[in-house]
Every structure is written in C-alpha cells, then in structure tokens.
Design an enzyme around this catalytic site. Structure first.
Site, PDB file in Angstrom:
ATOM      1  N   ASP A 139       7.522  41.572  -7.119  1.00  0.00           N
ATOM      2  CA  ASP A 139       6.887  42.356  -8.751  1.00  0.00           C
ATOM      3  C   ASP A 139       8.212  41.166  -9.508  1.00  0.00           C
ATOM      4  O   ASP A 139       8.776  41.271  -8.700  1.00  0.00           O
ATOM      5  CB  ASP A 139       7.327  43.147  -9.508  1.00  0.00           C
ATOM      6  CG  ASP A 139       7.367  43.603 -10.722  1.00  0.00           C
ATOM      7  OD1 ASP A 139       6.520  43.085 -11.083  1.00  0.00           O
ATOM      8  OD2 ASP A 139       7.194  44.921 -11.394  1.00  0.00           O
ATOM      9  N   SER A 140       7.796  40.723 -10.517  1.00  0.00           N
ATOM     10  CA  SER A 140       8.696  39.436 -10.771  1.00  0.00           C
ATOM     11  C   SER A 140       9.696  40.110 -11.687  1.00  0.00           C
ATOM     12  O   SER A 140      10.498  39.277 -11.682  1.00  0.00           O
ATOM     13  CB  SER A 140       7.467  38.393 -12.346  1.00  0.00           C
ATOM     14  OG  SER A 140       7.605  39.523 -12.966  1.00  0.00           O
ATOM     15  N   GLY A 141      10.198  41.266 -11.824  1.00  0.00           N
ATOM     16  CA  GLY A 141      11.065  42.060 -12.912  1.00  0.00           C
ATOM     17  C   GLY A 141      10.775  41.890 -13.714  1.00  0.00           C
ATOM     18  O   GLY A 141      11.146  42.632 -14.952  1.00  0.00           O
ATOM     19  N   GLY A 142       9.459  41.782 -14.513  1.00  0.00           N
ATOM     20  CA  GLY A 142       8.919  42.047 -15.716  1.00  0.00           C
ATOM     21  C   GLY A 142       8.917  42.770 -16.535  1.00  0.00           C
ATOM     22  O   GLY A 142       9.239  43.731 -17.379  1.00  0.00           O
TER      23      GLY A 142
ATOM     24  N   ASP B 168       6.230  38.451 -16.504  1.00  0.00           N
ATOM     25  CA  ASP B 168       5.589  38.105 -17.709  1.00  0.00           C
ATOM     26  C   ASP B 168       6.026  38.835 -18.590  1.00  0.00           C
ATOM     27  O   ASP B 168       7.362  39.575 -18.172  1.00  0.00           O
ATOM     28  CB  ASP B 168       4.396  39.038 -17.305  1.00  0.00           C
ATOM     29  CG  ASP B 168       4.736  40.152 -16.010  1.00  0.00           C
ATOM     30  OD1 ASP B 168       5.475  40.520 -15.371  1.00  0.00           O
ATOM     31  OD2 ASP B 168       3.486  41.226 -17.142  1.00  0.00           O
TER      32      ASP B 168
ATOM     33  N   GLY C 143       0.174  45.416 -17.296  1.00  0.00           N
ATOM     34  CA  GLY C 143       0.442  46.194 -18.476  1.00  0.00           C
ATOM     35  C   GLY C 143      -0.631  47.433 -19.031  1.00  0.00           C
ATOM     36  O   GLY C 143      -0.404  47.839 -19.808  1.00  0.00           O
TER      37      GLY C 143
ATOM     38  N   ASP D  53       0.087  49.806  -6.462  1.00  0.00           N
ATOM     39  CA  ASP D  53       1.486  49.970  -5.829  1.00  0.00           C
ATOM     40  C   ASP D  53       1.316  51.319  -6.904  1.00  0.00           C
ATOM     41  O   ASP D  53       0.652  51.384  -8.004  1.00  0.00           O
ATOM     42  CB  ASP D  53       2.245  49.190  -6.284  1.00  0.00           C
ATOM     43  CG  ASP D  53       2.853  48.564  -7.392  1.00  0.00           C
ATOM     44  OD1 ASP D  53       3.690  49.150  -7.919  1.00  0.00           O
ATOM     45  OD2 ASP D  53       1.864  47.567  -8.332  1.00  0.00           O
TER      46      ASP D  53
ATOM     47  N   HIS E  25       4.248  62.571   3.805  1.00  0.00           N
ATOM     48  CA  HIS E  25       2.315  62.779   3.747  1.00  0.00           C
ATOM     49  C   HIS E  25       1.923  62.403   1.967  1.00  0.00           C
ATOM     50  O   HIS E  25       0.875  61.848   2.416  1.00  0.00           O
ATOM     51  CB  HIS E  25       3.114  64.384   3.320  1.00  0.00           C
ATOM     52  CG  HIS E  25       1.477  64.765   2.439  1.00  0.00           C
ATOM     53  ND1 HIS E  25       0.461  65.366   3.638  1.00  0.00           N
ATOM     54  CD2 HIS E  25       1.088  64.612   1.919  1.00  0.00           C
ATOM     55  CE1 HIS E  25      -0.280  65.929   3.002  1.00  0.00           C
ATOM     56  NE2 HIS E  25      -0.158  65.762   1.791  1.00  0.00           N
TER      57      HIS E  25
END
Length: 376
Positions: A92-95, A146, A221, A271, A340
């Site tokens: 993930d880009s960190g947005g 983003d 989003g 995710d 689990h």
C-alpha cells in the site's frame, strides 16, 4: 504480471482468474493477509505458507519507510529477502495512513507533509517519492499514491480530493515508467479509484484510471464510514468501467459477507486487518457464523472451533481450550485465533472460486451469506 480469467458466473459479475508474478501464481478471488511492518501479527511465515497457503501478503510503505527504513531494505535486497518471504508482496502506498493522520498532516499539489506517529519527526511524501520507496521495498505490486477521502465527506471536499489523487496518479505513472525494478524481477503499478460516495466522481475516476491501461486497478476509499449498501453501489459503478481483463482490487474490505457480495460484483482481490485484529480480540469466523471465544458458553464445549473442520487449521483445538487461553491471557490464543481466521478467509475465497467454476456461485453465495450473518 499476467492475468487471465478462467471462469465467469452467469448470474453475477463474479470471475475466477489467475495472476502470474515473478514470485508465484495467485488464483483469484484472493484474500491477502496484511503484514503492515513486514509481519502478519501473531502469525509465523510457516503458518502463512503451510496452514493458510497465502500466495501473497501486504506490506505498507508508510510504516516500512519509517522503520526499518529504505537503507536497511536496500542493503537486504528488498522486503522479500529481509523478511524471508518467497511469494508475492503488494505494498500500500501509505495514502490511507496519511488519511488517518489528519491532525498531523498537510496536503498540497506537491504531496503530503506529515509527522511520524513514532517520534513526531516531519516527513514529506510526493508521488515520485512514494514510487521510489516502493521500488526500494521491491513489492511485486505497488500502489499509486492517493488521498483516501473520508466516507462522510461533502461533495466539494470529495471532488477536491479526487482532483489531487488524479494529479498524483499521473505523476506516479511517469516516475514508475522512468525507473527500473531494483532486484531483477518485474513490478506492477496499480492505480486507485477514489471519489467517495458520489457516483459521478467515481465514474470520472474510473474512466481516468481505465485509460492508463495498468496491469491491474484498485478501488479505494470504501468501508471508511459510508453505509454498506452505498459501498456496494460504488463498486458496481466502478467495475462497470474498469477493464474486465485486468484484476480489480478492493482495498481494506472487509467482513466475510462483504467479500462475497463484492466478488459477486466483479472484485478479484481483497485485504483487511479484520481477521487478525478481530481474532486477537477473541472473535472467530466460522462456516456457521461468528463466535466470541471469551463468552462463558464455550468454557465446557469440547467440540472443534469449526465442527466441519474445513476452515479450521487444526481441529485438535477445542472451543473450551481456546476460551481458556483467552481468559488466561495466553499469547497462544492470539496465534490460534489469527491463523484460524486467515485460514477461514482463504477457505471462503477458495470456495467462491470453486463455485464460480462449477456454475452455482449465486445459489451458494445466498446460502452462505445467511449462515455467516449468525452470531453463535
């Protein structure tokens, strides 16, 4: 990266496909365990590979940038080697983290200035900088930078936010195209469709993203405060525009029911921290519904957590034993519950794939959703 659709469902938009990366093959629909800082909380790599059989995990650019840092990752030869993970990784880009730091960040056309949650130090992420960091991390799939717009944002804010995200995407793509992979294997950049809960903004964003002809595309989003039905509506709007021959990734979603409803609307990749976070708090997902293992009712129930045994990793663990571990504060409780739940999510998406191939996904989904909504 290559993607092929192998089966489609006649009554819904569900698809079963296959992604091929230099770190292995990923059958879709797929749920990707979240390993934010290079580790999936309370889960050993051997469990991820052998018990859960996860073909891909996530890392997070923001967190990995802050620690261990780019220098260490570069010297290690990238995140795969640093953590000893031989399969695919998405970053993930960190947005989203910038979004969550609303009180400690400042946005501009240039990028995002923010303070570290660790020590308060100041940092600046531009689209180019985030792309460079992800090249250094070495993920197979990297995400465009983003702004994740709040689900309750008004139209004016959502439009301004989308304008910024679209400008940043163009810069991410330029930077990605002018820089090579660092460790001898291919990387792919996925744009992210934003636009909050406004159909016209989502349409505009999806058209902008589709025109980029990227290896895959993401929907961001959502599941950030808006009603669930609105989330499904936005997925339908976006997937009606995104290319059908590229994987579609719904970011940060969600419950088992969310997964099935989104698969029915044409989503391929997911995710979420829910299976591990909820597991550490005692909530287990099963074929028959959810269970709170701290409840007294399980104290003398010696049956397996999942009676059918298909989704549970090890049927040797009884409900009574797991209840005891949680009440006693044993770390093993967090591990068993996390493994689990991840195994259950893996099983659920695997079953969805099988029923798409068999041609009875719509019926199976209806029956399964009814069970999953139960609280045991």
């Amino acid at each position: 990266m290559k993607f092929e659709i192998q089966h489609t469902d006649a009554q819904t938009q569900a698809r079963a496909g296959r992604i091929v990366t230099d770190h292995g093959t990923i059958d879709t629909p797929v749920f990707m365990p979240v390993g934010t800082q290079g580790a999936v909380k309370a889960v050993h790599h051997s469990e991820l590979q052998n018990d859960i059989d996860a073909p891909i995990i996530l890392g997070n650019t923001y967190h990995l940038y802050l620690r261990p840092g780019e220098e260490i990752l570069a010297r290690a030869g990238g995140l795969h080697r640093f953590i000893g993970w031989p399969r695919a990784i998405l970053t993930d880009s960190g947005g989203y983290q910038v979004f969550s730091l609303a009180a400690n960040r400042r946005l501009s056309d240039g990028g995002a200035e923010f303070r570290s949650h660790i020590d308060g130090s100041r940092h600046f992420f531009s689209p180019e900088r985030v792309t460079d960091i992800q090249r250094t991390v070495g993920a197979d799939i990297v995400m465009a930078f983003d702004e994740c717009c709040p689900g309750n944002a008004d139209y004016a804010y959502a439009k301004k936010s989308l304008d910024l995200t679209m400008k940043w995407l163009d810069r991410c793509i330029r930077r990605f195209d002018e820089t090579p992979p660092r460790y001898g294997y291919a990387q792919s950049l996925f744009p992210i469709v934003q636009g909050c809960v406004y159909g016209d903004l989502r349409t505009r964003a999806a058209e902008h993203v589709a025109a980029k002809e990227a290896d895959g595309n993401a929907i961001g989003g959502l599941a950030v405060g808006e009603p669930t039905e609105v989330m499904y509506e936005m997925i339908e709007v976006v997937n009606g525009i995104l290319p059908k021959d590229r994987p579609r990734y719904l970011m940060g979603v969600g419950t088992p029911v969310n997964l099935l409803e989104s698969i029915a609307r044409g989503v391929d990749m997911f995710d979420c921290i829910m299976p591990t976070r909820n597991g550490r708090n005692g909530q287990l997902f099963t074929r028959l519904g959810t269970m709170n293992m701290r409840n007294r009712k399980w104290a003398d129930d010696f049956s397996p957590v999942d009676p059918d045994g298909h989704a549970c990793v090890d049927t040797a663990y009884s409900r009574a034993y797991l209840h005891h571990l949680f009440k006693a504060g044993e770390i093993l409780a967090l591990q068993i519950a996390s493994v689990h739940n991840l195994a259950f999510y893996r099983w659920l998406t695997g079953q969805a794939r099988a029923h798409i191939a068999a041609g009875d996904f719509a019926r199976w989904k209806r029956e399964t959703v009814n069970r999953l909504n139960n609280r045991l």
